[in-house]
Design a protein around this motif. Structure first.
Motif, PDB file in Angstrom:
ATOM      1  N   UNK A 101       0.837  -1.206   0.000  1.00  0.00           N
ATOM      2  CA  UNK A 101       0.000   0.000   0.000  1.00  0.00           C
ATOM      3  C   UNK A 101       0.872   1.256   0.000  1.00  0.00           C
ATOM      4  N   UNK A 102       1.089   1.859  -1.163  1.00  0.00           N
ATOM      5  CA  UNK A 102       1.971   3.022  -1.247  1.00  0.00           C
ATOM      6  C   UNK A 102       1.232   4.349  -1.243  1.00  0.00           C
ATOM      7  N   UNK A 103      -0.110   4.330  -1.312  1.00  0.00           N
ATOM      8  CA  UNK A 103      -0.860   5.583  -1.367  1.00  0.00           C
ATOM      9  C   UNK A 103      -1.691   5.864  -0.118  1.00  0.00           C
ATOM     10  N   UNK A 104      -1.962   4.845   0.703  1.00  0.00           N
ATOM     11  CA  UNK A 104      -2.692   5.070   1.939  1.00  0.00           C
ATOM     12  C   UNK A 104      -4.195   5.186   1.765  1.00  0.00           C
ATOM     13  N   UNK A 105      -4.891   5.415   2.892  1.00  0.00           N
ATOM     14  CA  UNK A 105      -6.342   5.539   2.877  1.00  0.00           C
ATOM     15  C   UNK A 105      -6.802   6.288   4.117  1.00  0.00           C
ATOM     16  N   UNK A 106      -8.084   6.617   4.166  1.00  0.00           N
ATOM     17  CA  UNK A 106      -8.682   7.327   5.304  1.00  0.00           C
ATOM     18  C   UNK A 106      -9.859   6.505   5.807  1.00  0.00           C
ATOM     19  N   UNK A 107      -9.827   6.178   7.086  1.00  0.00           N
ATOM     20  CA  UNK A 107     -10.866   5.377   7.724  1.00  0.00           C
ATOM     21  C   UNK A 107     -11.843   6.285   8.460  1.00  0.00           C
ATOM     22  N   UNK A 108     -13.125   5.992   8.333  1.00  0.00           N
ATOM     23  CA  UNK A 108     -14.180   6.738   9.023  1.00  0.00           C
ATOM     24  C   UNK A 108     -14.750   5.855  10.124  1.00  0.00           C
ATOM     25  N   UNK A 109     -14.699   6.329  11.329  1.00  0.00           N
ATOM     26  CA  UNK A 109     -15.092   5.544  12.509  1.00  0.00           C
ATOM     27  C   UNK A 109     -16.310   6.190  13.162  1.00  0.00           C
ATOM     28  N   UNK A 110     -17.315   5.381  13.484  1.00  0.00           N
ATOM     29  CA  UNK A 110     -18.526   5.877  14.147  1.00  0.00           C
ATOM     30  C   UNK A 110     -18.662   5.196  15.495  1.00  0.00           C
ATOM     31  N   UNK A 111     -18.493   5.961  16.550  1.00  0.00           N
ATOM     32  CA  UNK A 111     -18.635   5.400  17.895  1.00  0.00           C
ATOM     33  C   UNK A 111     -20.064   4.899  18.093  1.00  0.00           C
ATOM     34  N   UNK A 112     -20.210   3.795  18.814  1.00  0.00           N
ATOM     35  CA  UNK A 112     -21.530   3.206  19.064  1.00  0.00           C
ATOM     36  C   UNK A 112     -22.454   4.237  19.714  1.00  0.00           C
ATOM     37  N   UNK A 113     -23.626   4.419  19.094  1.00  0.00           N
ATOM     38  CA  UNK A 113     -24.610   5.397  19.549  1.00  0.00           C
ATOM     39  C   UNK A 113     -24.045   6.820  19.582  1.00  0.00           C
ATOM     40  N   UNK A 114     -22.973   7.008  18.820  1.00  0.00           N
ATOM     41  CA  UNK A 114     -22.295   8.306  18.742  1.00  0.00           C
ATOM     42  C   UNK A 114     -21.843   8.811  20.108  1.00  0.00           C
ATOM     43  N   UNK A 115     -21.521   7.877  20.993  1.00  0.00           N
ATOM     44  CA  UNK A 115     -21.007   8.226  22.319  1.00  0.00           C
ATOM     45  C   UNK A 115     -19.479   8.144  22.277  1.00  0.00           C
ATOM     46  N   UNK A 116     -18.843   9.258  22.595  1.00  0.00           N
ATOM     47  CA  UNK A 116     -17.385   9.303  22.520  1.00  0.00           C
ATOM     48  C   UNK A 116     -16.723   8.320  23.470  1.00  0.00           C
ATOM     49  N   UNK A 117     -17.419   7.960  24.564  1.00  0.00           N
ATOM     50  CA  UNK A 117     -16.828   7.052  25.549  1.00  0.00           C
ATOM     51  C   UNK A 117     -17.233   5.601  25.329  1.00  0.00           C
ATOM     52  N   UNK A 118     -17.848   5.295  24.186  1.00  0.00           N
ATOM     53  CA  UNK A 118     -18.253   3.927  23.910  1.00  0.00           C
ATOM     54  C   UNK A 118     -17.032   3.029  23.752  1.00  0.00           C
ATOM     55  N   UNK A 119     -17.221   1.735  24.009  1.00  0.00           N
ATOM     56  CA  UNK A 119     -16.144   0.772  23.794  1.00  0.00           C
ATOM     57  C   UNK A 119     -16.358  -0.025  22.510  1.00  0.00           C
ATOM     58  N   UNK A 120     -17.373   0.351  21.725  1.00  0.00           N
ATOM     59  CA  UNK A 120     -17.617  -0.295  20.435  1.00  0.00           C
ATOM     60  C   UNK A 120     -17.769   0.762  19.351  1.00  0.00           C
ATOM     61  N   UNK A 121     -17.465   0.391  18.135  1.00  0.00           N
ATOM     62  CA  UNK A 121     -17.607   1.330  17.023  1.00  0.00           C
ATOM     63  C   UNK A 121     -17.814   0.572  15.717  1.00  0.00           C
ATOM     64  N   UNK A 122     -18.358   1.286  14.743  1.00  0.00           N
ATOM     65  CA  UNK A 122     -18.398   0.799  13.374  1.00  0.00           C
ATOM     66  C   UNK A 122     -17.383   1.585  12.557  1.00  0.00           C
ATOM     67  N   UNK A 123     -16.966   1.034  11.437  1.00  0.00           N
ATOM     68  CA  UNK A 123     -15.977   1.729  10.623  1.00  0.00           C
ATOM     69  C   UNK A 123     -16.194   1.401   9.150  1.00  0.00           C
ATOM     70  N   UNK A 124     -15.708   2.285   8.290  1.00  0.00           N
ATOM     71  CA  UNK A 124     -15.648   2.035   6.855  1.00  0.00           C
ATOM     72  C   UNK A 124     -14.495   2.843   6.300  1.00  0.00           C
ATOM     73  N   UNK A 125     -14.002   2.462   5.139  1.00  0.00           N
ATOM     74  CA  UNK A 125     -12.960   3.243   4.481  1.00  0.00           C
ATOM     75  C   UNK A 125     -13.631   4.351   3.682  1.00  0.00           C
ATOM     76  N   UNK A 126     -13.345   5.584   4.067  1.00  0.00           N
ATOM     77  CA  UNK A 126     -13.925   6.762   3.434  1.00  0.00           C
ATOM     78  C   UNK A 126     -13.228   7.050   2.103  1.00  0.00           C
ATOM     79  N   UNK A 127     -11.890   6.981   2.104  1.00  0.00           N
ATOM     80  CA  UNK A 127     -11.095   7.164   0.897  1.00  0.00           C
ATOM     81  C   UNK A 127     -10.071   6.045   0.812  1.00  0.00           C
ATOM     82  N   UNK A 128      -9.866   5.533  -0.399  1.00  0.00           N
ATOM     83  CA  UNK A 128      -8.719   4.678  -0.690  1.00  0.00           C
ATOM     84  C   UNK A 128      -7.919   5.451  -1.725  1.00  0.00           C
ATOM     85  N   UNK A 129      -6.778   5.997  -1.308  1.00  0.00           N
ATOM     86  CA  UNK A 129      -6.089   7.031  -2.068  1.00  0.00           C
ATOM     87  C   UNK A 129      -5.326   6.470  -3.263  1.00  0.00           C
ATOM     88  N   UNK A 130      -4.964   7.399  -4.167  1.00  0.00           N
ATOM     89  CA  UNK A 130      -4.212   7.073  -5.366  1.00  0.00           C
ATOM     90  C   UNK A 130      -4.763   7.829  -6.558  1.00  0.00           C
TER      91      UNK A 130
END
Length: 692
Positions: free
Chosen positions: A532-561
């Motif tokens: 991977x020479x160009x990198x990517x940007x991950x988007x993370x969503x805390x569970x219930x949008x609580x900053x102190x949650x111990x669970x989260x969902x994620x997706x790749x927002x950008x896969x660069x190049x």
């Protein structure tokens, strides 16, 4: 078709992204040419931990006994006040005129280019705000590169500015405190006839003084969006490699942090390799100590414990002039670096703190948000191939107000709470993650994650959550703790920024040429490309949008190049309408909720730059290049305000073979001037809001 661009300064031995080997050498001690520090399989590694910590445990026990598109513009000589732009060159993706785009991104994108200039869109102006060597303290002389001294440098703006913050000066309208990191020095570009094998004491002491932090008051122009420094203001300050800092948190005072010069284990001289950072809601700034390992010499497998400290002489030979950089003499000195530093820019007499509870690793930065009830949450990435990203959740609430009582309380917020490391899992069949970057059948790289606790501290003490490690050991050997609990190996996690609009968290992953190589971790859904020479940007969503949650969902927002490469992804936005981007590094948000990304090591052949991308609405994923930086330079520390953009132009001219006698760049002062890192401010000619 986009024009083919020549690679700049990329002979054999070049950084696997787009950096020159010279940058690798001076910035991170050739980290990418060394063995990957993380050799764990993230399974049970009790034997490894026990071996690595055995000597530390004995020491602790003993201590207890004793106690640009066409129409883009550039200013090659940026020293001229409000110099007019000249046309850029080249064609690129990211079409659309100045009126087209998401709000905040309505500018004509700059095309990829290799110009020795800061290139900005048509209709924008720029100015160098402050350069390396400009005096900021009372009594400091004007910069004289032929007669520089350590005393002079200690009163001048430091070298290789990175993270930037702007805080309003209390009671002085139109004035701001500019806070800057000075990450590292490139002595070959600082000193005439520099001999890397035999540096002089004066050169070494100048380099010590050029590292660290600076605070400089700046004031707004009466017209336009420019800024100018206020020299010798009472809040101006320099902190260097010899200034006093205070260790706090569980490791402070422990046997792991005691040295001959500091038997208390709480007072540290200097801060090193400060990369990115963040501003806190209570008015302080945070600064991440990153590649601290390169400054130390004569390490061993026993003293290194996964941080990359070399076994021979240091590249800068600092150990010849101060034995604390000689690990064979002071094995604990490296344990006092690699933390998040907190500075109070409003109090020039305060002692900055290194918060050990936030962990010791190669911090790219540290960004803060608050929980619903006012407790701090800090995100930080460990900038190394196959290392991890972390979250700290505080247990005490921030106090409002500017009283000394409130300020002191808030400065201790990062010493009580829990440090976590991230573990991610994908939701696609393993066979669909083949390393090519092809999207899985569900249309995106995504999944779930959990924050795994490592250590918790309170006023009554600290508790480790990692079997076989004490709280002090977790704070000092945080990478080993992450190994042991099975954290997910990432592709160089760098800056991490929560969106002020949505609460989603964005993680910049710069690159990892080792992904999928023999003996290394293969692709996974969160890091889906081999080599991977160009990198990517991950988007993370805390569970219930609580900053102190111990669970989260994620997706790749950008896969660069290059958008023409099928192994790229721009949140589903049409790829023929975006700019090419490579190696995302620092990130920031504007008031519209757009994410701004600066790059480091562009592997597409053009210069590094600054990009804006929409994160919401029907233009989500629309990415446009706002500027590019000069030859050999990196774009750092972006600040996006309504009517101005600031960037730190770091290591201009840092091209293999360059020197004071043989410069590769004439920026910022033109031919005949010394190449100097600097901060640049950009604004619209008509005085209106950026991109609106």
């Amino acid at each position: 078709m986009r024009e083919s661009l020549p690679l700049i300064g990329t002979p054999s031995g070049t950084h696997p992204g787009g950096r020159s080997a010279m940058t690798c050498r001076f910035r991170c001690g050739d980290a990418c040419f060394h063995e990957v520090p993380n050799t764990s399989r993230n399974e049970y590694v009790g034997d490894v931990i026990a071996g690595a910590l055995s000597r530390r445990s004995m020491m602790r026990a003993a201590a207890m006994v004793t106690v640009a598109t066409a129409g883009a513009s550039a200013v090659t000589v940026a020293g001229a006040p409000e110099a007019r732009a000249v046309p850029g060159s080249g064609r690129g993706h990211g079409g659309g005129g100045a009126r087209d785009g998401a709000r905040g991104l309505r500018f004509t994108p700059v095309a990829p280019n290799t110009r020795d200039a800061v290139v900005v869109p048509e209709g924008y102006r720029q100015r160098v705000l402050i350069r390396w060597g400009e005096p900021i303290l009372r009594g400091a002389p004007e910069f004289d590169p032929e007669n520089q001294s350590a005393a002079a440098q200690a009163g001048q703006f430091g070298y290789n500015n990175d993270f930037l913050a702007l805080l309003p000066v209390r009671g002085e309208r139109g004035r701001w405190i500019l806070v800057a990191n000075h990450e590292y020095t490139d002595e070959a570009l600082m000193f005439r006839d520099y001999d890397a094998d035999a540096p002089t004491r004066e050169q070494v002491e100048i380099a010590w003084a050029a590292h660290g932090l600076a605070t400089v008051v700046v004031e707004e122009d009466r017209r336009g969006g420019g800024l100018s420094p206020v020299r010798r203001h009472r809040l101006n300050r320099r902190l260097t490699a010899t200034s006093e800092f205070r260790l706090t948190g569980p490791a402070a005072g422990s046997a792991l942090c005691r040295t001959s010069a500091d038997p208390s284990g709480e007072k540290v001289l200097g801060t090193l390799n400060n990369c990115s950072g963040g501003a806190t809601p209570w008015g302080t700034t945070l600064h991440g100590e990153e590649n601290f390992n390169q400054y130390f010499a004569n390490g061993s497998r026993e003293t290194d414990t996964r941080y990359g400290i070399g076994t021979g002489a240091g590249a800068r030979k600092w150990e010849r002039f101060d034995e604390r950089f000689d690990v064979s003499r002071e094995p604990n000195e490296p344990h006092r670096f690699g933390y998040v530093v907190e500075l109070d820019p409003h109090d020039p007499d305060s002692t900055p703190r290194k918060h050990t509870l936030l962990g010791r690793f190669k911090h790219e930065g540290a960004t803060v948000r608050l929980t619903g009830d006012g407790r701090p949450v800090v995100y930080s990435g460990d900038d190394e191939r196959f290392d991890y990203f972390y979250k700290f959740v505080g247990s005490e609430r921030m106090r409002r107000g500017d009283s000394r009582w409130a300020r002191e309380h808030n400065m201790s917020l990062l010493d009580e709470g829990t440090l976590y490391v991230a573990r991610l899992s994908g939701d696609s069949p393993e066979i669909e993650i083949d390393g090519s970057g092809t999207l899985p059948s569900d249309g995106e790289f995504d999944g779930d994650g959990e924050w795994i606790p490592l250590v918790t501290a309170s006023a009554s003490g600290a508790v480790s959550h990692v079997a076989g490690m004490t709280a002090e050991e977790v704070c000092v050997f945080t990478r080993l703790a992450g190994d042991k609990v099975g954290a997910t190996k990432m592709d160089r996690p760098e800056d991490i920024e929560p969106s002020p609009k949505t609460g989603k968290v964005y993680v910049a992953l710069t690159n990892n040429s080792q992904r999928g190589r023999t003996g290394q971790a293969g692709p996974d859904e969160a890091n889906p490309r081999v080599g991977n020479k160009h990198g990517h940007v991950l988007e993370l969503t805390e569970h219930r949008n609580r900053a102190d949650s111990t669970r989260f969902g994620w997706s790749l927002f950008l896969v660069a190049g290059d958008p023409e490469d099928p192994a790229t992804y721009f949140a589903g936005f049409p790829k023929d309408r975006v700019s090419p981007i490579s190696c995302p590094d620092n990130v920031a948000f504007d008031d519209h909720g757009n994410l701004w990304i600066s790059t480091d090591g562009n592997a597409l052949g053009g210069h590094d730059g600054l990009f804006g991308v929409a994160t919401r609405g029907d233009r989500r994923g629309e990415l446009k290049q706002f500027l590019t930086v000069p030859t050999g330079a990196e774009t750092c520390g972006p600040i996006i305000q309504d009517r101005r953009v600031l960037v730190a132009v770091q290591h201009p001219g840092e091209v293999d073979g360059a020197s004071v006698e043989n410069p590769a760049s004439s920026w910022p002062d033109g031919a005949g001037g010394l190449v100097r890192p600097a901060v640049v401010v950009v604004w619209r000619e008509d005085g209106r809001d950026i991109g609106a």
